[in-house]
Design a protein around this motif. Sequence first.
Motif, mmCIF file in Angstrom:
data_model
loop_
_atom_site.group_PDB
_atom_site.id
_atom_site.type_symbol
_atom_site.label_atom_id
_atom_site.label_comp_id
_atom_site.label_asym_id
_atom_site.label_seq_id
_atom_site.Cartn_x
_atom_site.Cartn_y
_atom_site.Cartn_z
ATOM 1 N N ARG A 34 0.845 -1.197 0.000
ATOM 2 C CA ARG A 34 0.000 0.000 0.000
ATOM 3 C C ARG A 34 0.882 1.249 0.000
ATOM 4 N N GLY A 35 0.585 2.191 -0.893
ATOM 5 C CA GLY A 35 1.330 3.440 -0.976
ATOM 6 C C GLY A 35 2.570 3.377 -1.857
ATOM 7 N N ALA A 36 2.928 2.194 -2.336
ATOM 8 C CA ALA A 36 4.118 2.064 -3.189
ATOM 9 C C ALA A 36 3.900 2.777 -4.520
ATOM 10 N N ARG A 37 4.934 3.384 -5.032
ATOM 11 C CA ARG A 37 4.888 3.981 -6.369
ATOM 12 C C ARG A 37 5.082 2.855 -7.380
ATOM 13 N N VAL A 38 4.394 2.950 -8.496
ATOM 14 C CA VAL A 38 4.435 1.900 -9.507
ATOM 15 C C VAL A 38 4.872 2.489 -10.839
ATOM 16 N N ALA A 39 5.828 1.836 -11.489
ATOM 17 C CA ALA A 39 6.256 2.224 -12.833
ATOM 18 C C ALA A 39 5.572 1.293 -13.823
ATOM 19 N N VAL A 40 5.017 1.876 -14.889
ATOM 20 C CA VAL A 40 4.326 1.097 -15.913
ATOM 21 C C VAL A 40 5.103 1.242 -17.211
ATOM 22 N N THR A 41 5.526 0.109 -17.768
ATOM 23 C CA THR A 41 6.195 0.102 -19.060
ATOM 24 C C THR A 41 5.152 -0.299 -20.098
ATOM 25 N N VAL A 42 5.013 0.515 -21.147
ATOM 26 C CA VAL A 42 3.957 0.329 -22.137
ATOM 27 C C VAL A 42 4.543 -0.097 -23.472
ATOM 28 N N ALA A 43 4.054 -1.196 -24.010
ATOM 29 C CA ALA A 43 4.395 -1.655 -25.355
ATOM 30 C C ALA A 43 3.086 -2.106 -26.005
ATOM 31 N N GLN A 44 3.058 -2.242 -27.300
ATOM 32 C CA GLN A 44 1.835 -2.652 -27.990
ATOM 33 C C GLN A 44 1.323 -3.980 -27.428
ATOM 34 N N GLY A 45 0.124 -3.963 -26.855
ATOM 35 C CA GLY A 45 -0.489 -5.166 -26.328
ATOM 36 C C GLY A 45 0.101 -5.677 -25.026
ATOM 37 N N GLY A 53 11.675 2.038 -8.559
ATOM 38 C CA GLY A 53 12.967 1.913 -7.904
ATOM 39 C C GLY A 53 13.535 0.514 -8.020
ATOM 40 N N ALA A 54 12.697 -0.460 -8.400
ATOM 41 C CA ALA A 54 13.197 -1.818 -8.600
ATOM 42 C C ALA A 54 13.997 -1.863 -9.897
ATOM 43 N N ALA A 55 14.926 -2.789 -9.989
ATOM 44 C CA ALA A 55 15.738 -2.921 -11.208
ATOM 45 C C ALA A 55 14.831 -3.225 -12.388
ATOM 46 N N ALA A 56 14.974 -2.453 -13.455
ATOM 47 C CA ALA A 56 14.149 -2.640 -14.644
ATOM 48 C C ALA A 56 14.756 -3.695 -15.554
ATOM 49 N N GLU A 57 13.885 -4.517 -16.105
ATOM 50 C CA GLU A 57 14.334 -5.517 -17.064
ATOM 51 C C GLU A 57 14.414 -4.884 -18.441
ATOM 52 N N VAL A 58 15.282 -5.399 -19.267
ATOM 53 C CA VAL A 58 15.400 -4.917 -20.639
ATOM 54 C C VAL A 58 14.340 -5.634 -21.467
ATOM 55 N N SER A 59 13.522 -4.856 -22.160
ATOM 56 C CA SER A 59 12.449 -5.421 -22.967
ATOM 57 C C SER A 59 12.919 -5.629 -24.398
ATOM 58 N N GLU A 60 12.382 -6.650 -25.053
ATOM 59 C CA GLU A 60 12.717 -6.905 -26.449
ATOM 60 C C GLU A 60 12.061 -5.875 -27.354
ATOM 61 N N ALA A 61 10.886 -5.386 -26.972
ATOM 62 C CA ALA A 61 10.157 -4.418 -27.782
ATOM 63 C C ALA A 61 10.374 -3.019 -27.231
ATOM 64 N N PRO A 62 10.432 -2.008 -28.115
ATOM 65 C CA PRO A 62 10.559 -0.640 -27.609
ATOM 66 C C PRO A 62 9.342 -0.288 -26.768
ATOM 67 N N ALA A 63 9.566 0.444 -25.699
ATOM 68 C CA ALA A 63 8.467 0.793 -24.797
ATOM 69 C C ALA A 63 8.699 2.169 -24.219
ATOM 70 N N GLU A 64 7.608 2.777 -23.755
ATOM 71 C CA GLU A 64 7.684 4.069 -23.079
ATOM 72 C C GLU A 64 7.456 3.824 -21.599
ATOM 73 N N GLN A 65 8.102 4.593 -20.749
ATOM 74 C CA GLN A 65 7.966 4.422 -19.301
ATOM 75 C C GLN A 65 7.163 5.589 -18.743
#
Length: 73
Positions: A34-45, A53-65
């Motif tokens: 509860r109260g945690a900030r959330v990062a959303v990575t967006v790619a088609q579908g 703040g968690a380590a981000a994984e490298v995505s195969e598809a280009p994405a916006e954060q």
Amino acid sequence: MNRKTSVTYFIGRGAELPMIRLRGRWLAAAGFARGARVAVTVAQGRLTLEVAGAAAEVSEAPAEQYAVPDEGD
């Protein structure tokens, strides 16, 4: 663990906006306290949610954060 939900709509300011709602104890069990900030990575579908703040994984598809604002923002 896999979960399923559907896209609904929020109607506000004269526009219908797509909305996905998540809830359940499994969120806390996955590290989304509860109260945690959330990062959303967006790619088609695809949306990927991570506790900010968690380590981000490298995505195969280009994405916006995007940072998801608190309800008061």
